[in-house]
Scaffold this motif. Structure first.
Motif, PDB file in Angstrom:
ATOM      1  N   CYS A  63      90.021 123.155  52.727  1.00 21.05           N
ATOM      2  CA  CYS A  63      91.115 123.576  53.614  1.00 21.05           C
ATOM      3  C   CYS A  63      90.865 124.979  54.179  1.00 21.05           C
ATOM      4  O   CYS A  63      90.259 125.832  53.531  1.00 21.05           O
ATOM      5  N   VAL A  73      85.815 125.470  40.806  1.00 23.69           N
ATOM      6  CA  VAL A  73      86.786 124.519  41.343  1.00 23.69           C
ATOM      7  C   VAL A  73      86.743 123.181  40.603  1.00 23.69           C
ATOM      8  O   VAL A  73      87.704 122.417  40.637  1.00 23.69           O
ATOM      9  N   SER A  80      85.379 128.612  46.709  1.00 24.26           N
ATOM     10  CA  SER A  80      86.150 127.664  47.519  1.00 24.26           C
ATOM     11  C   SER A  80      85.390 126.351  47.709  1.00 24.26           C
ATOM     12  O   SER A  80      84.183 126.367  47.974  1.00 24.26           O
ATOM     13  N   CYS A  81      86.092 125.224  47.595  1.00 21.93           N
ATOM     14  CA  CYS A  81      85.416 123.937  47.805  1.00 21.93           C
ATOM     15  C   CYS A  81      85.282 123.650  49.294  1.00 21.93           C
ATOM     16  O   CYS A  81      84.578 122.730  49.698  1.00 21.93           O
ATOM     17  N   SER A  96      97.461 126.554  51.358  1.00 21.21           N
ATOM     18  CA  SER A  96      96.260 126.023  50.691  1.00 21.21           C
ATOM     19  C   SER A  96      96.557 124.708  49.997  1.00 21.21           C
ATOM     20  O   SER A  96      97.676 124.484  49.517  1.00 21.21           O
ATOM     21  N   GLY A 121      92.971 128.600  46.443  1.00 19.84           N
ATOM     22  CA  GLY A 121      93.408 129.371  47.608  1.00 19.84           C
ATOM     23  C   GLY A 121      94.854 129.830  47.457  1.00 19.84           C
ATOM     24  O   GLY A 121      95.212 130.925  47.874  1.00 19.84           O
TER      25      GLY A 121
HETATM   26  S1  SF4 Z   1      92.453 125.841  48.319  1.00 19.51           S
HETATM   27 FE1  SF4 Z   1      91.493 124.287  49.677  1.00 19.51          FE
HETATM   28  S2  SF4 Z   1      89.378 124.983  50.112  1.00 19.51           S
HETATM   29 FE2  SF4 Z   1      90.223 126.205  48.396  1.00 19.51          FE
HETATM   30  S3  SF4 Z   1      89.423 125.169  46.596  1.00 19.51           S
HETATM   31 FE3  SF4 Z   1      91.499 124.363  46.969  1.00 19.51          FE
HETATM   32  S4  SF4 Z   1      91.210 122.576  48.302  1.00 19.51           S
HETATM   33 FE4  SF4 Z   1      89.280 123.712  48.282  1.00 19.51          FE
END
Ligand code: SF4
Ligand SMILES: Cc1cc2nc3c(=O)[nH]c(=O)nc-3n(C[C@H](O)[C@H](O)[C@H](O)COP(=O)(O)O)c2cc1C
Length: 518
Positions: free
Chosen positions: A444, A269, A440-441, A485, A490
Motif C-alpha cells: 500500500c 513483515v 515495508s511489503c 495503511s 505502516g
Molecule cells: S502498511 Fe501496507 S505496504 Fe506497509 S507492510 Fe503493511 S500492507 Fe505492506
C-alpha cells in the motif's frame, strides 16, 4: 548420587559465554576425576547474571553467576558441587530478588528443567492441561480459554478464546494451528526463551488449540535468526510424537494432532499474520487484505488459528489450574501474567513475568535498576519498533493494554527498550521511518511511499531547513500513514515518530547552525 550441574544452553546465555563455561567445567571434572551430569537448561531470564551455573545439592539448587571460564577452577576449589561459598555465589535461585518477585505461570519451568526431557516436563506439572483438555468437549476448552481473559501476546491483544471460537464454528475438511514465532520486535526475546527453555509447553498449547478447534495440523513459523530455537523445537516435536503427545491419538484419546517447524526467510513483515501465511505457503510474504479473516480462510484457504508463542504457551496452565485461577491475576481487561522483556540501556536486563498492572516506572527503575550507563533515563520504547516512546512523565502508566492505548502507546509483545539522556529522539524518529521503508511489503502507498518521504522530511528537519514546515509535514504524513495503511507496519510507525516529537520537542528543533558555531 552423581552431582548434577545446570549450565544454560539457550542462545542468550550462549551469547554471554555459557559454552566456554561448560567446556571449562567438563575439563575440570575430567582433571579431578569427578563424575557429574551436566544439564543444558534454559535461562531463568536474569541475563545480567548469565552464564549462571547451578548445582543440585541435598538442600536444593544453588546458583553461581555470572560465571567466567576463569572462575571454574576456584569454584571447584570452593566445593561448589555441594553449594560452597565463592565470590559468584548467589544462593537459591528462586530467592534471587529479580526472580523471587516474579509470578511465573507461563515460564514456571524455564531454567528449571532439562528442556528436552519429557519426564522432567511431566514431573513439573507438564501435560496436565492437555490431559484435562482431552477429557472435555472442544466447546468447553474454548469456554475456559475465553473465561481466562487471555489476550494475544503477539501485539494486538485480541481475545484468544474468541479467535478459537470462530475457527471452531467454521466447518471445513481441514483446519490449521499456526504459531507465530517470528518475534521481530526490537528488545523482545520471550518467544525464543520459552522455545529454547521449555519447548513442550508450546507443543502442549498447540495441541490443546488443535483439539479445541478441530485442527489436526500445526506449523511453528520460526524466524531464521533463531537457529537454536529451531533445533530445540524440532527435537522436542520428535520426542513428543514418539511419546504419543502428538500423532493420531493424542495422549491415547481419539484426537489427532501433529505439527512441524518451518523457518522464515527474514522479513519483519512476515510476523504480520497474513504475510506469515503467504510465506508459509511458499509465496513472497505480503500482507493480505482482510476480510477474509484467517479464522475463516487462512493457511491454504482453510480456517486457521494464528497465535503468538506466548499466547499458546500460556494455555496449558489455564487448562491445568482453571480459567478463574489465571483470571485472578492482572488488572482491568488485561488478565493473567505477561513476560516483560527489559532491554536496551538498562542495568538489569532480562525477562520478568508478572501480573499486568505494574507501572512502567516500577519496571524501569525498580526491576531494571535504571540505565546501565548510570545516566538519567530519557525515554522507554514499549512494544517494539512500532511502539511509542514514553518519557519519565508517563512512568505512572500501568502495564495494561487499555492504559497504554490511552497514552497513545501499545504493549505489543511487551518488550521495553531503555534509553538514557544521550539519545537523540529526532534520530530515533528517523530510524522508525527508515525501518518502515526497509521492511515495508510494498502493497500500500501510505507505507511504501510515506515512509521514504518521512525519512526525507526528518533529514531536512535535522539540517534545520524550514523546521516548522517539516514538523507540519511529518505530522500530516503520520496521519495519512496511520489511517491509510493496510496493516500495522505502516499504520503504527507514526507512534514512535509522533511520541518522540510530542514528548521531546526540543530534539526536533536543532540549534541553528550560526548559534551552534558561537
Ligand atoms: S502498511 Fe501496507 S505496504 Fe506497509 S507492510 Fe503493511 S500492507 Fe505492506
Ligand atoms: C508488521 C507486523 C509484525 C508482526 N510481528 C509479529 C511477530 O513477530 N510475532 C507475533 O506473534 N505477532 C506479530 N504481529 C502480530 C500478528 O499479526 C498477529 O496479530 C499475531 O500473531 C496474533 O497472535 P496473538 O493473537 O496470539 O497475539 C505482527 C504484526 C505486524 C503488523
Amino acid at each position: 548420587m552423581i552431582p548434577r550441574i545446570y549450565i544454560p544452553g539457550d542462545s542468550g546465555a550462549l551469547a554471554l559465554g555459557a559454552e566456554k563455561v561448560a567446556k571449562a567445567v567438563r575439563a575440570e571434572l575430567a582433571e579431578r576425576g569427578i563424575e557429574a551430569k551436566i544439564v543444558r537448561n534454559g535461562s531463568r531470564g536474569a541475563y545480567f547474571l548469565e552464564p549462571t551455573v547451578e548445582v543440585a545439592t541435598a538442600t536444593g539448587r544453588v546458583a553461581y553467576g555470572p560465571v567466567k571460564p576463569s572462575d571454574v577452577k576456584s569454584l571447584f576449589d570452593c566445593g561448589f558441587l555441594t553449594g560452597g561459598h565463592h565470590k559468584r555465589w548467589l544462593g537459591a535461585p528462586d530467592k534471587i530478588p529479580f526472580l523471587a518477585r516474579q509470578t511465573r505461570l507461563t515460564f514456571a519451568r524455564c531454567g528449571v528443567t532439562d528442556p528436552l526431557s519429557l519426564d522432567h516436563y511431566k514431573a513439573h506439572g507438564g501435560l496436565k492441561g492437555l490431559q484435562n483438555a482431552v477429557a472435555i468437549t472442544p466447546a468447553d476448552i474454548v469456554k475456559q480459554v475465553t473465561e481466562s481473559g487471555l489476550r494475544g501476546r503477539g501485539g494486538a491483544g485480541f481475545p484468544t478464546g474468541i479467535k478459537w471460537k470462530t475457527v471452531l464454528d467454521t466447518s471445513a475438511d481441514r483446519k490449521y494451528i499456526v504459531c507465530n514465532a517470528d518475534e521481530g520486535d526490537s528488545g523482545t526475546f520471550a518467544d525464543r526463551m520459552i522455545m529454547e527453555g521449555d519447548p513442550f509447553v508450546l507443543i502442549e498449547g498447540m495441541a490443546i488449540a488443535g483439539i479445541a478447534t478441530g485442527a489436526t495440523k500445526g506449523f511453528i513459523y520460526i524466524r531464521s535468526e533463531y537457529p537454536h530455537a529451531v533445533a530445540v523445537m524440532q527435537k522436542a516435536v520428535e520426542i513428543a510424537r514418539k511419546a504419543g503427545v502428538l500423532g493420531v491419538n493424542v495422549l491415547g484419546s481419539p484426537n489427532s494432532f501433529d505439527m512441524e517447524v518451518r523457518v522464515g526467510a527474514g522479513a519483519y513483515v512476515c510476523g504480520e499474520e497474513t504475510a506469515l501465511l503467504d510465506s508459509l505457503e511458499g509465496k513472497r510474504g505480503q500482507v493480505r487484505a482482510k476480510p477474509p479473516l484467517p479464522a475463516h480462510k487462512g493457511l491454504f484457504g482453510k480456517p486457521t488459528v494464528i497465535n503468538n508463542v506466548i499466547s499458546l504457551a500460556s494455555v496449558p496452565v489455564i487448562m491445568d489450574k482453571g480459567a478463574a485461577f489465571y483470571k485472578d491475576f492482572g488488572t482491568g481487561r488485561s488478565r493473567g501474567t505477561i513476560p516483560i522483556q527489559i532491554a536496551g540501556n538498562v542495568k538489569y536486563p532480562g525477562l520478568y513475568e508478572a501480573a499486568f498492572g505494574m507501572t512502567l516506572g516500577e519496571i524501569v527503575d525498580d526491576i531494571g535498576g535504571g540505565t546501565a550507563t548510570g545516566r538519567p533515563v530519557k525515554a522507554v520504547q514499549v512494544g517494539g519498533p512500532l511502539g511509542a516512546y514514553f518519557p519519565r512523565a508517563l512512568f505512572d502508566t500501568p502495564f495494561d493494554y487499555e492504559a497504554f492505548a490511552a497514552k497513545d502507546g501499545l504493549i505489543g509483545h511487551a518488550g521495553i527498550v531503555v534509553f538514557d539522556d544521550s539519545a537523540d529522539m529526532l534520530k530515533q524518529a528517523r530510524f522508525a521511518m527508515e525501518f518502515c521503508a526497509i521492511e515495508s511489503c510494498g502493497k500500500c502507498t501510505p507505507c511504501r511511499i510515506g515512509s521514504t518521504r518521512g525519512v526525507e522530511v526528518l533529514d531536512r528537519l535535522a539540517q534545520n531547513v524550514e523546521p516548522e514546515k517539516q514538523i507540519a509535514l511529518v505530522t500530516d504524513l503520520c496521519n495519512t500513514m496511520k489511517f491509510g495503511s493496510l496493516c500495522a507496519l505502516g499504520g503504527f510507525t507514526p507512534y514512535p515518530v509522533m511520541s518522540a516529537l510530542n514528548h521531546f520537542p526540543d530534539d526536533f528543533r536543532p540549534t541553528p547552525v550560526a548559534e551552534a558555531a558561537e
